[in-house]
Design a protein around this motif. Structure first.
Motif, mmCIF file in Angstrom:
data_model
loop_
_atom_site.group_PDB
_atom_site.id
_atom_site.type_symbol
_atom_site.label_atom_id
_atom_site.label_comp_id
_atom_site.label_asym_id
_atom_site.label_seq_id
_atom_site.Cartn_x
_atom_site.Cartn_y
_atom_site.Cartn_z
ATOM 1 N N PHE A 40 0.846 -1.189 0.000
ATOM 2 C CA PHE A 40 0.000 0.000 0.000
ATOM 3 C C PHE A 40 0.881 1.237 0.000
ATOM 4 C CE2 PHE A 40 -2.959 -2.680 2.848
ATOM 5 C CZ PHE A 40 -3.434 -3.378 1.763
ATOM 6 N N VAL A 41 0.489 2.228 -0.794
ATOM 7 C CA VAL A 41 1.229 3.481 -0.868
ATOM 8 C C VAL A 41 0.284 4.613 -0.483
ATOM 9 C CG1 VAL A 41 2.391 5.100 -2.428
ATOM 10 C CG2 VAL A 41 2.797 2.648 -2.650
ATOM 11 N N MET A 42 0.772 5.530 0.337
ATOM 12 C CA MET A 42 0.015 6.719 0.717
ATOM 13 C C MET A 42 0.740 7.938 0.176
ATOM 14 S SD MET A 42 -0.903 5.715 4.640
ATOM 15 C CE MET A 42 -1.753 7.247 4.947
ATOM 16 N N MET A 43 0.000 8.815 -0.527
ATOM 17 C CA MET A 43 0.620 10.002 -1.115
ATOM 18 C C MET A 43 -0.451 10.995 -1.534
ATOM 19 S SD MET A 43 1.683 8.580 -4.858
ATOM 20 C CE MET A 43 0.623 9.018 -6.223
ATOM 21 N N THR A 44 -0.023 12.201 -1.854
ATOM 22 C CA THR A 44 -0.941 13.146 -2.485
ATOM 23 C C THR A 44 -0.999 12.782 -3.962
ATOM 24 O OG1 THR A 44 0.871 14.719 -2.818
ATOM 25 C CG2 THR A 44 -0.510 15.029 -0.857
ATOM 26 N N LEU A 45 -2.146 12.984 -4.581
ATOM 27 C CA LEU A 45 -2.321 12.572 -5.970
ATOM 28 C C LEU A 45 -1.688 13.540 -6.956
ATOM 29 C CD1 LEU A 45 -3.480 10.433 -7.842
ATOM 30 C CD2 LEU A 45 -5.671 11.638 -7.758
ATOM 31 N N SER A 69 -0.416 -2.579 -4.704
ATOM 32 C CA SER A 69 -1.767 -3.111 -4.877
ATOM 33 C C SER A 69 -2.845 -2.087 -4.521
ATOM 34 C CB SER A 69 -1.958 -4.376 -4.045
ATOM 35 O OG SER A 69 -1.557 -4.171 -2.717
ATOM 36 N N ARG A 70 -2.544 -1.178 -3.623
ATOM 37 C CA ARG A 70 -3.492 -0.117 -3.257
ATOM 38 C C ARG A 70 -2.755 1.205 -3.149
ATOM 39 N NH1 ARG A 70 -9.048 -0.985 -0.567
ATOM 40 N NH2 ARG A 70 -9.558 -2.893 -1.638
ATOM 41 N N LEU A 71 -3.434 2.256 -3.606
ATOM 42 C CA LEU A 71 -2.869 3.603 -3.555
ATOM 43 C C LEU A 71 -3.872 4.495 -2.822
ATOM 44 C CD1 LEU A 71 -0.733 5.668 -4.469
ATOM 45 C CD2 LEU A 71 -2.018 5.896 -6.602
ATOM 46 N N TYR A 72 -3.475 4.974 -1.656
ATOM 47 C CA TYR A 72 -4.305 5.867 -0.849
ATOM 48 C C TYR A 72 -3.830 7.296 -1.077
ATOM 49 C CZ TYR A 72 -5.776 1.691 1.680
ATOM 50 O OH TYR A 72 -6.296 0.471 2.010
ATOM 51 N N THR A 73 -4.730 8.152 -1.568
ATOM 52 C CA THR A 73 -4.365 9.545 -1.814
ATOM 53 C C THR A 73 -5.368 10.465 -1.148
ATOM 54 O OG1 THR A 73 -5.660 9.998 -3.817
ATOM 55 C CG2 THR A 73 -3.563 8.814 -4.120
ATOM 56 N N LEU A 77 -9.090 6.539 -3.318
ATOM 57 C CA LEU A 77 -8.464 5.257 -3.023
ATOM 58 C C LEU A 77 -8.494 4.458 -4.319
ATOM 59 C CD1 LEU A 77 -7.530 2.752 -1.431
ATOM 60 C CD2 LEU A 77 -9.895 2.465 -0.687
ATOM 61 N N PHE A 78 -7.326 3.985 -4.746
ATOM 62 C CA PHE A 78 -7.212 3.242 -5.997
ATOM 63 C C PHE A 78 -6.746 1.823 -5.726
ATOM 64 C CE2 PHE A 78 -6.272 7.682 -7.097
ATOM 65 C CZ PHE A 78 -7.150 7.890 -8.143
ATOM 66 N N GLN A 79 -7.280 0.890 -6.494
ATOM 67 C CA GLN A 79 -6.779 -0.467 -6.514
ATOM 68 C C GLN A 79 -5.955 -0.579 -7.783
ATOM 69 O OE1 GLN A 79 -9.794 -3.283 -5.636
ATOM 70 N NE2 GLN A 79 -8.644 -4.990 -6.495
ATOM 71 N N VAL A 80 -4.759 -1.144 -7.676
ATOM 72 C CA VAL A 80 -3.849 -1.230 -8.813
ATOM 73 C C VAL A 80 -3.522 -2.698 -9.057
ATOM 74 C CG1 VAL A 80 -1.630 -0.474 -9.734
ATOM 75 C CG2 VAL A 80 -2.861 0.986 -8.120
ATOM 76 N N GLY A 81 -3.592 -3.105 -10.311
ATOM 77 C CA GLY A 81 -3.292 -4.494 -10.622
ATOM 78 C C GLY A 81 -3.087 -4.700 -12.105
ATOM 79 N N PRO A 82 -3.008 -5.954 -12.521
ATOM 80 C CA PRO A 82 -2.784 -6.259 -13.934
ATOM 81 C C PRO A 82 -3.855 -5.669 -14.853
ATOM 82 C CG PRO A 82 -2.578 -8.237 -12.606
ATOM 83 C CD PRO A 82 -3.090 -7.152 -11.704
ATOM 84 N N GLY A 84 -5.184 -2.779 -14.506
ATOM 85 C CA GLY A 84 -5.075 -1.326 -14.514
ATOM 86 C C GLY A 84 -5.419 -0.700 -13.173
ATOM 87 N N VAL A 85 -5.888 0.541 -13.238
ATOM 88 C CA VAL A 85 -6.175 1.339 -12.040
ATOM 89 C C VAL A 85 -7.689 1.474 -11.889
ATOM 90 C CG1 VAL A 85 -5.874 3.592 -10.959
ATOM 91 C CG2 VAL A 85 -4.016 2.621 -12.327
ATOM 92 N N THR A 86 -8.184 1.133 -10.707
ATOM 93 C CA THR A 86 -9.607 1.228 -10.410
ATOM 94 C C THR A 86 -9.817 2.165 -9.236
ATOM 95 O OG1 THR A 86 -9.960 -1.047 -11.145
ATOM 96 C CG2 THR A 86 -11.677 -0.072 -9.771
ATOM 97 N N ALA A 87 -10.715 3.135 -9.404
ATOM 98 C CA ALA A 87 -11.068 4.040 -8.308
ATOM 99 C C ALA A 87 -12.089 3.340 -7.421
ATOM 100 C CB ALA A 87 -11.627 5.347 -8.844
ATOM 101 N N VAL A 88 -11.693 3.041 -6.205
ATOM 102 C CA VAL A 88 -12.566 2.362 -5.255
ATOM 103 C C VAL A 88 -13.478 3.374 -4.568
ATOM 104 C CG1 VAL A 88 -12.609 0.976 -3.136
ATOM 105 C CG2 VAL A 88 -10.860 0.544 -4.891
ATOM 106 N N GLU A 89 -12.905 4.533 -4.254
ATOM 107 C CA GLU A 89 -13.639 5.576 -3.542
ATOM 108 C C GLU A 89 -12.992 6.919 -3.869
ATOM 109 O OE1 GLU A 89 -14.818 6.436 1.138
ATOM 110 O OE2 GLU A 89 -13.752 4.618 0.599
ATOM 111 N N THR A 90 -13.804 7.972 -3.970
ATOM 112 C CA THR A 90 -13.261 9.313 -4.205
ATOM 113 C C THR A 90 -13.655 10.220 -3.054
ATOM 114 O OG1 THR A 90 -15.191 10.000 -5.479
ATOM 115 C CG2 THR A 90 -13.333 9.093 -6.722
ATOM 116 N N TYR A 91 -12.897 11.307 -2.881
ATOM 117 C CA TYR A 91 -13.115 12.245 -1.783
ATOM 118 C C TYR A 91 -13.234 13.661 -2.343
ATOM 119 C CZ TYR A 91 -10.835 8.151 0.185
ATOM 120 O OH TYR A 91 -10.468 6.854 0.467
#
Length: 112
Positions: A40-45, A69-73, A77-82, A84-91
């Motif tokens: 998991f990675v946490m960062m500003t987008l 596998s997960r990107l918290y910004t 919140l994005f799920q990352v995998g083979p 591509g990138v999926t937005a799980v939740e937006t803020y």
């Protein structure tokens, strides 16, 4: 640093404070070497100038390739995998608004 290594040996999930410093890089490499299942990675987008930090190709030296596998910004919140990138939740924004600002294809959780 010693506590993190102990947690890793015991199978815990660990959040690194900063993988850009030398200690953080070493811990990240060690985590990948023992076969971490989730990273998991946490960062500003976006950078201060508005440019996206979620990019197609990295220009910095990599600690691991295709391991996140997960990107918290601050934006989503994005799920990352083979697949591509999926937005799980937006803020405070929408997937469409984020997709317009990013250079990667972002899918919604519902697959659209």
């Amino acid at each position: 640093e010693a506590h993190v290594r102990l947690f890793l040996r015991e199978g815990a999930r660990v959040v690194f404070g900063d993988v850009l410093d030398e200690e953080g890089k070493a811990l990240a490499q060690e985590t990948m070497a023992i076969g971490a299942k989730d990273v998991f990675v946490m960062m500003t987008l976006f950078a201060r100038d508005g440019s996206p930090k979620l990019v197609r190709e990295c220009t910095y030296p990599l600690t691991g390739l295709a391991c996140v596998s997960r990107l918290y910004t601050d934006q989503a919140l994005f799920q990352v995998g083979p697949g591509g990138v999926t937005a799980v939740e937006t803020y405070g924004t929408t997937v469409d608004e984020l997709a317009a600002r990013l250079d990667v294809t972002v899918r919604r959780l519902d697959g659209r």
